[in-house]
Design a protein around this motif. Structure first.
Motif, PDB file in Angstrom:
ATOM      1  N   PHE A 171      12.322 -19.846  77.440  1.00 45.34           N
ATOM      2  CA  PHE A 171      13.594 -19.870  76.708  1.00 45.34           C
ATOM      3  C   PHE A 171      14.762 -19.823  77.697  1.00 45.34           C
ATOM      4  CE2 PHE A 171      17.185 -17.777  74.665  1.00 45.34           C
ATOM      5  CZ  PHE A 171      17.276 -18.445  73.448  1.00 45.34           C
ATOM      6  N   GLN A 172      14.652 -18.952  78.692  1.00 46.76           N
ATOM      7  CA  GLN A 172      15.704 -18.848  79.706  1.00 46.76           C
ATOM      8  C   GLN A 172      15.789 -20.105  80.568  1.00 46.76           C
ATOM      9  OE1 GLN A 172      16.137 -14.836  81.712  1.00 46.76           O
ATOM     10  NE2 GLN A 172      14.208 -14.468  80.642  1.00 46.76           N
ATOM     11  N   VAL A 173      14.636 -20.677  80.896  1.00 46.33           N
ATOM     12  CA  VAL A 173      14.614 -21.905  81.700  1.00 46.33           C
ATOM     13  C   VAL A 173      15.319 -23.031  80.948  1.00 46.33           C
ATOM     14  CG1 VAL A 173      13.139 -23.711  82.678  1.00 46.33           C
ATOM     15  CG2 VAL A 173      12.569 -21.302  83.026  1.00 46.33           C
ATOM     16  N   LEU A 174      15.034 -23.167  79.659  1.00 44.85           N
ATOM     17  CA  LEU A 174      15.685 -24.195  78.852  1.00 44.85           C
ATOM     18  C   LEU A 174      17.196 -23.967  78.795  1.00 44.85           C
ATOM     19  CD1 LEU A 174      13.085 -24.383  75.955  1.00 44.85           C
ATOM     20  CD2 LEU A 174      13.662 -26.261  77.495  1.00 44.85           C
ATOM     21  N   ASP A 175      17.583 -22.713  78.659  1.00 48.88           N
ATOM     22  CA  ASP A 175      19.004 -22.361  78.647  1.00 48.88           C
ATOM     23  C   ASP A 175      19.656 -22.752  79.974  1.00 48.88           C
ATOM     24  OD1 ASP A 175      21.447 -21.318  77.997  1.00 48.88           O
ATOM     25  OD2 ASP A 175      20.832 -19.224  78.031  1.00 48.88           O
ATOM     26  N   MET A 176      18.992 -22.417  81.081  1.00 45.58           N
ATOM     27  CA  MET A 176      19.525 -22.756  82.400  1.00 45.58           C
ATOM     28  C   MET A 176      19.588 -24.266  82.603  1.00 45.58           C
ATOM     29  SD  MET A 176      20.776 -21.799  85.311  1.00 45.58           S
ATOM     30  CE  MET A 176      20.341 -20.109  85.769  1.00 45.58           C
ATOM     31  N   LEU A 177      18.573 -24.980  82.136  1.00 47.85           N
ATOM     32  CA  LEU A 177      18.573 -26.438  82.269  1.00 47.85           C
ATOM     33  C   LEU A 177      19.744 -27.059  81.511  1.00 47.85           C
ATOM     34  CD1 LEU A 177      14.763 -27.295  81.925  1.00 47.85           C
ATOM     35  CD2 LEU A 177      16.164 -27.409  83.999  1.00 47.85           C
ATOM     36  N   SER A 178      20.073 -26.503  80.355  1.00 44.37           N
ATOM     37  CA  SER A 178      21.215 -27.026  79.597  1.00 44.37           C
ATOM     38  C   SER A 178      22.517 -26.771  80.349  1.00 44.37           C
ATOM     39  CB  SER A 178      21.268 -26.404  78.199  1.00 44.37           C
ATOM     40  OG  SER A 178      21.596 -25.025  78.245  1.00 44.37           O
ATOM     41  N   LEU A 313      21.858 -32.423  60.185  1.00 45.76           N
ATOM     42  CA  LEU A 313      22.541 -31.770  61.304  1.00 45.76           C
ATOM     43  C   LEU A 313      21.542 -31.276  62.342  1.00 45.76           C
ATOM     44  CD1 LEU A 313      25.268 -30.738  62.414  1.00 45.76           C
ATOM     45  CD2 LEU A 313      24.852 -28.608  61.186  1.00 45.76           C
ATOM     46  N   ILE A 314      20.454 -30.674  61.877  1.00 40.67           N
ATOM     47  CA  ILE A 314      19.424 -30.157  62.787  1.00 40.67           C
ATOM     48  C   ILE A 314      18.791 -31.290  63.595  1.00 40.67           C
ATOM     49  CG2 ILE A 314      17.110 -29.125  62.852  1.00 40.67           C
ATOM     50  CD1 ILE A 314      17.980 -27.281  60.575  1.00 40.67           C
ATOM     51  N   ILE A 315      18.501 -32.395  62.922  1.00 39.95           N
ATOM     52  CA  ILE A 315      17.889 -33.537  63.610  1.00 39.95           C
ATOM     53  C   ILE A 315      18.822 -34.077  64.684  1.00 39.95           C
ATOM     54  CG2 ILE A 315      17.124 -35.928  63.336  1.00 39.95           C
ATOM     55  CD1 ILE A 315      16.071 -35.130  60.557  1.00 39.95           C
ATOM     56  N   ILE A 316      20.110 -34.190  64.351  1.00 39.40           N
ATOM     57  CA  ILE A 316      21.094 -34.705  65.311  1.00 39.40           C
ATOM     58  C   ILE A 316      21.200 -33.790  66.521  1.00 39.40           C
ATOM     59  CG2 ILE A 316      23.555 -35.130  65.672  1.00 39.40           C
ATOM     60  CD1 ILE A 316      23.664 -36.075  62.719  1.00 39.40           C
ATOM     61  N   LYS A 317      21.398 -32.503  66.276  1.00 38.79           N
ATOM     62  CA  LYS A 317      21.570 -31.551  67.386  1.00 38.79           C
ATOM     63  C   LYS A 317      20.285 -31.440  68.203  1.00 38.79           C
ATOM     64  CE  LYS A 317      23.389 -26.966  68.536  1.00 38.79           C
ATOM     65  NZ  LYS A 317      22.413 -26.682  69.602  1.00 38.79           N
ATOM     66  N   PHE A 318      19.155 -31.398  67.522  1.00 37.64           N
ATOM     67  CA  PHE A 318      17.864 -31.310  68.201  1.00 37.64           C
ATOM     68  C   PHE A 318      17.698 -32.466  69.185  1.00 37.64           C
ATOM     69  CE2 PHE A 318      13.373 -32.174  68.719  1.00 37.64           C
ATOM     70  CZ  PHE A 318      12.790 -30.926  68.813  1.00 37.64           C
ATOM     71  N   SER A 319      18.047 -33.657  68.750  1.00 36.83           N
ATOM     72  CA  SER A 319      17.830 -34.859  69.551  1.00 36.83           C
ATOM     73  C   SER A 319      18.776 -34.923  70.742  1.00 36.83           C
ATOM     74  CB  SER A 319      17.993 -36.108  68.680  1.00 36.83           C
ATOM     75  OG  SER A 319      17.091 -36.089  67.597  1.00 36.83           O
ATOM     76  N   LYS A 335       9.300 -29.869  83.386  1.00 33.88           N
ATOM     77  CA  LYS A 335       9.007 -30.434  82.068  1.00 33.88           C
ATOM     78  C   LYS A 335       8.073 -29.547  81.246  1.00 33.88           C
ATOM     79  CE  LYS A 335       7.686 -34.369  83.796  1.00 33.88           C
ATOM     80  NZ  LYS A 335       7.097 -35.727  83.867  1.00 33.88           N
ATOM     81  N   ASP A 336       7.311 -28.683  81.918  1.00 33.99           N
ATOM     82  CA  ASP A 336       6.369 -27.823  81.196  1.00 33.99           C
ATOM     83  C   ASP A 336       7.068 -26.916  80.192  1.00 33.99           C
ATOM     84  OD1 ASP A 336       4.293 -28.926  82.539  1.00 33.99           O
ATOM     85  OD2 ASP A 336       3.912 -27.216  83.863  1.00 33.99           O
ATOM     86  N   CYS A 337       8.329 -26.570  80.460  1.00 34.33           N
ATOM     87  CA  CYS A 337       9.028 -25.656  79.560  1.00 34.33           C
ATOM     88  C   CYS A 337       9.394 -26.315  78.234  1.00 34.33           C
ATOM     89  CB  CYS A 337      10.281 -25.087  80.224  1.00 34.33           C
ATOM     90  SG  CYS A 337      11.608 -26.307  80.425  1.00 34.33           S
ATOM     91  N   LEU A 338       9.321 -27.649  78.171  1.00 32.88           N
ATOM     92  CA  LEU A 338       9.711 -28.354  76.955  1.00 32.88           C
ATOM     93  C   LEU A 338       8.789 -28.046  75.780  1.00 32.88           C
ATOM     94  CD1 LEU A 338      10.658 -31.827  78.483  1.00 32.88           C
ATOM     95  CD2 LEU A 338      12.205 -30.039  77.684  1.00 32.88           C
ATOM     96  N   LYS A 339       7.606 -27.510  76.056  1.00 27.50           N
ATOM     97  CA  LYS A 339       6.702 -27.149  74.962  1.00 27.50           C
ATOM     98  C   LYS A 339       7.261 -26.004  74.130  1.00 27.50           C
ATOM     99  CE  LYS A 339       3.900 -24.256  78.064  1.00 27.50           C
ATOM    100  NZ  LYS A 339       2.605 -24.148  78.769  1.00 27.50           N
ATOM    101  N   SER A 340       8.214 -25.270  74.693  1.00 29.72           N
ATOM    102  CA  SER A 340       8.846 -24.175  73.948  1.00 29.72           C
ATOM    103  C   SER A 340      10.187 -24.590  73.349  1.00 29.72           C
ATOM    104  CB  SER A 340       9.066 -22.964  74.876  1.00 29.72           C
ATOM    105  OG  SER A 340       7.851 -22.462  75.368  1.00 29.72           O
ATOM    106  N   TYR A 341      10.507 -25.872  73.452  1.00 27.14           N
ATOM    107  CA  TYR A 341      11.842 -26.317  73.031  1.00 27.14           C
ATOM    108  C   TYR A 341      12.079 -26.130  71.537  1.00 27.14           C
ATOM    109  CZ  TYR A 341      15.828 -29.307  72.019  1.00 27.14           C
ATOM    110  OH  TYR A 341      17.035 -29.779  71.566  1.00 27.14           O
ATOM    111  N   PHE A 342      11.097 -26.453  70.709  1.00 23.15           N
ATOM    112  CA  PHE A 342      11.296 -26.404  69.256  1.00 23.15           C
ATOM    113  C   PHE A 342      11.654 -24.991  68.793  1.00 23.15           C
ATOM    114  CE2 PHE A 342       9.767 -25.839  64.884  1.00 23.15           C
ATOM    115  CZ  PHE A 342      10.512 -26.827  64.246  1.00 23.15           C
ATOM    116  N   ILE A 343      10.853 -24.008  69.208  1.00 26.25           N
ATOM    117  CA  ILE A 343      11.125 -22.625  68.794  1.00 26.25           C
ATOM    118  C   ILE A 343      12.424 -22.130  69.420  1.00 26.25           C
ATOM    119  CG2 ILE A 343      10.253 -20.259  68.814  1.00 26.25           C
ATOM    120  CD1 ILE A 343       7.440 -21.378  68.872  1.00 26.25           C
ATOM    121  N   SER A 344      12.653 -22.493  70.654  1.00 24.98           N
ATOM    122  CA  SER A 344      13.893 -22.091  71.328  1.00 24.98           C
ATOM    123  C   SER A 344      15.107 -22.666  70.620  1.00 24.98           C
ATOM    124  CB  SER A 344      13.874 -22.549  72.788  1.00 24.98           C
ATOM    125  OG  SER A 344      12.820 -21.958  73.502  1.00 24.98           O
TER     126      SER A 344
END
Length: 373
Positions: A171-178, A313-319, A335-344
Motif C-alpha cells: 500500500f505504501q509502495v503504491l502511494d510512493m509510486l503515485s 466514477l470508480i472505473i474512471i479514477k481506477f483506470s 510491478k509486483d506491488c500492483l497485485k495489491s492495487y485493487f484493495i489499496s
C-alpha cells in the motif's frame, strides 16, 4: 450535486492525464563513463536510526565515486540509541565521513541539521538523504554526469520504498509510486512542485543565495519542498529531474499503520504553507476527488443517488490512477506491488481524507517528538 461531481472528475482527469503525458516527456538519463569532476558533501541527519544505519553505511561503502571528491556529514539530532556508536565504529576506516551535533535554532530540527552541516561543508554541491535509506553504487556518478551535462543548480532525484510482501508495505509502495509519478509528471509539463529530501542535490552557493531555509523554519517539515520552491523562483531553468535508474535511493517503509498515518500527516501539514499555486491546486483536486467517492457511496447506500454514477466514477479514477502508477512501477521495477492495487484503491480515499483533515487540526509525532500544526 451531479454537476459538481462531474466538474471535479473532469478536472481530476485533466491533471492526472497531464502527469501521465509529462512523465514520458522527461528523458531517461543514461549514465556514461566520463571523468568525475563535481565535488559533493552528502548530508545525513539522524535521530535514533540504529536499526537502519548498518544498511546505509554498507551502501555508502560500496559507492563507486572517487573518495577524494566527496565527504559525508552525519548530523546527530539528540539520538538516545546506539546510532552514534554504530557510525563511530565505521569511521575507523573512512577518512571522508564525520559526525557533528545538531545545533537547534528553530522549530525545524532537520532544517537546523542540514544548515549546520552545510556550514562545515567543504565541497561545491550538497546532497541530502536520510538515515533510513540505501544509496546505489553509482549514485554520485549519476549526479556528477547530470551536472556536467545540464549545468543544473538543483537536482531532484528518484526515491522508492523497499518492496516487501505485506499489504501495508505494498500500500505504501503504491502511494510512493503515485507521488513519484506526479513528481516526474510535474517536471515533464514544466510545472514542478514535488521532490523528496531523501534524494535532493543543490549547489552550496545556491543554498546561501536563497538564504537557506529562512522564511519557513517555523514549519517543522518541508526542508525539501520549500527549498525547491525557492530554487524554482530563483533559477527555474536550472532545476531538473534526474530520471536515472542508477540514481534511485531506496528507503524503508513505515512498520505500522499508525506510523504511516503520522508520517503522512507530517507531510500533509506543510501543504497549507506552499507558495506554488499549481501544487496547491493539484492537492485540492486530488483531495476533492478522494472525498467525492466515499460521499457518493454513502448517498447511494442511503437511497439518495443511483449507484450508476458512483460505478462510472470508480472505473474512471481506477483506470487513470493505474496508468500513472504503472508508469512509475515500470521505471522503479516494482510491478509486483500492483497485485495489491485493487484493495489499496478502495482504502486510499478513506485514509487520504482522514490524513488531510487530521493535518488541519491536530499535532503529529515524529522521532518521539510532538509538533504542533
Amino acid at each position: 450535486m451531479i454537476y459538481v461531481v462531474l466538474f471535479i472528475t473532469v478536472i481530476y482527469l485533466i491533471f492526472i492525464g497531464l502527469f501521465i503525458w509529462g512523465y514520458d516527456k522527461v528523458n531517461t538519463f543514461h549514465l556514461h563513463d566520463i571523468e568525475p569532476k563535481t565535488t559533493f558533501t552528502v548530508v545525513i541527519p539522524f535521530r535514533n536510526e540504529a536499526n537502519h544505519l548498518p544498511a546505509l553505511l554498507q551502501s555508502i561503502k560500496a559507492l563507486a565515486y572517487p573518495k577524494h571528491l566527496f565527504d559525508i556529514i552525519f548530523v546527530d539530532d539528540d539520538s538516545t540509541d546506539a546510532s552514534v556508536k554504530i557510525i563511530e565504529e565505521y569511521l575507523n576506516n573512512c577518512y571522508n565521513i564525520s559526525i557533528i551535533k545538531n545545533k537547534r535554532i528553530s522549530n525545524a530540527p532537520k532544517k537546523d541539521a542540514i544548515t549546520a552541516a552545510i556550514k562545515t561543508s567543504k565541497h561545491d554541491w550538497i546532497i541530502t538523504t536520510d538515515a533510513d535509506c540505501m544509496v546505489p553504487k553509482y549514485w554520485l556518478n549519476s549526479f556528477d554526469a547530470s551536472i556536467q551535462g545540464t549545468k543544473s543548480k538543483c537536482i531532484v532525484a528518484p526515491v522508492k520504498l523497499l518492496l516487501e510482501q505485506t499489504f501495508l508495505n505494498q500500500f505504501q509502495v503504491l502511494d510512493m509510486l503515485s507521488l513519484q509519478g506526479a513528481t516526474l509528471g510535474g517536471f515533464g509539463i514544466e510545472k514542478p512542485f514535488l521532490c523528496n529530501g531523501a534524494n535532493l542535490g543543490y549547489e552550496k552557493t545556491l543554498f546561501y543565495e536563497l538564504q537557506g531555509f529562512e522564511g519557513n523554519t517555523h514549519i517543522a517539515s518541508g526542508d525539501d519542498i520549500f527549498f525547491l520552491e525557492k530554487a524554482l523562483k530563483h533559477s527555474p531553468k536550472k532545476v531538473n529531474y534526474l530520471k536515472c535508474e542508477q540514481a534511485v535511493v531506496t528507503t524503508h517503509p513505515e512498520i505500522s499503520w499508525k506510523s504511516y498515518i503520522e508520517q503522512r500527516i507530517r507531510w500533509a501539514s506543510k501543504t497549507r504553507h506552499y507558495k506554488n499555486s499549481f501544487g496547491k491546486l493539484t492537492g485540492l483536486i486530488v483531495l476533492l476527488m478522494n472525498i467525492v467517492i466515499p460521499s457518493l457511496l454513502i448517498l447511494s447506500m442511503a437511497g439518495y443517488l443511483s449507484f450508476k454514477p458512483l460505478l462510472y466514477l470508480i472505473i474512471i479514477k481506477f483506470s487513470v490512477d493505474l496508468c500513472l502508477i504503472y508508469q512509475s512501477a515500470l521505471f522503479f521495477d516494482q510491478k509486483d506491488c500492483l497485485k495489491s492495487y485493487f484493495i489499496s484503491f478502495i482504502i486510499y480515499p478513506i485514509t487520504s481524507t482522514y490524513i488531510a483533515f487530521s493535518a488541519l487540526f491536530r499535532p503529529y509525532k515524529w522521532k518521539d517528538r510532538t509538533f504542533k500544526i
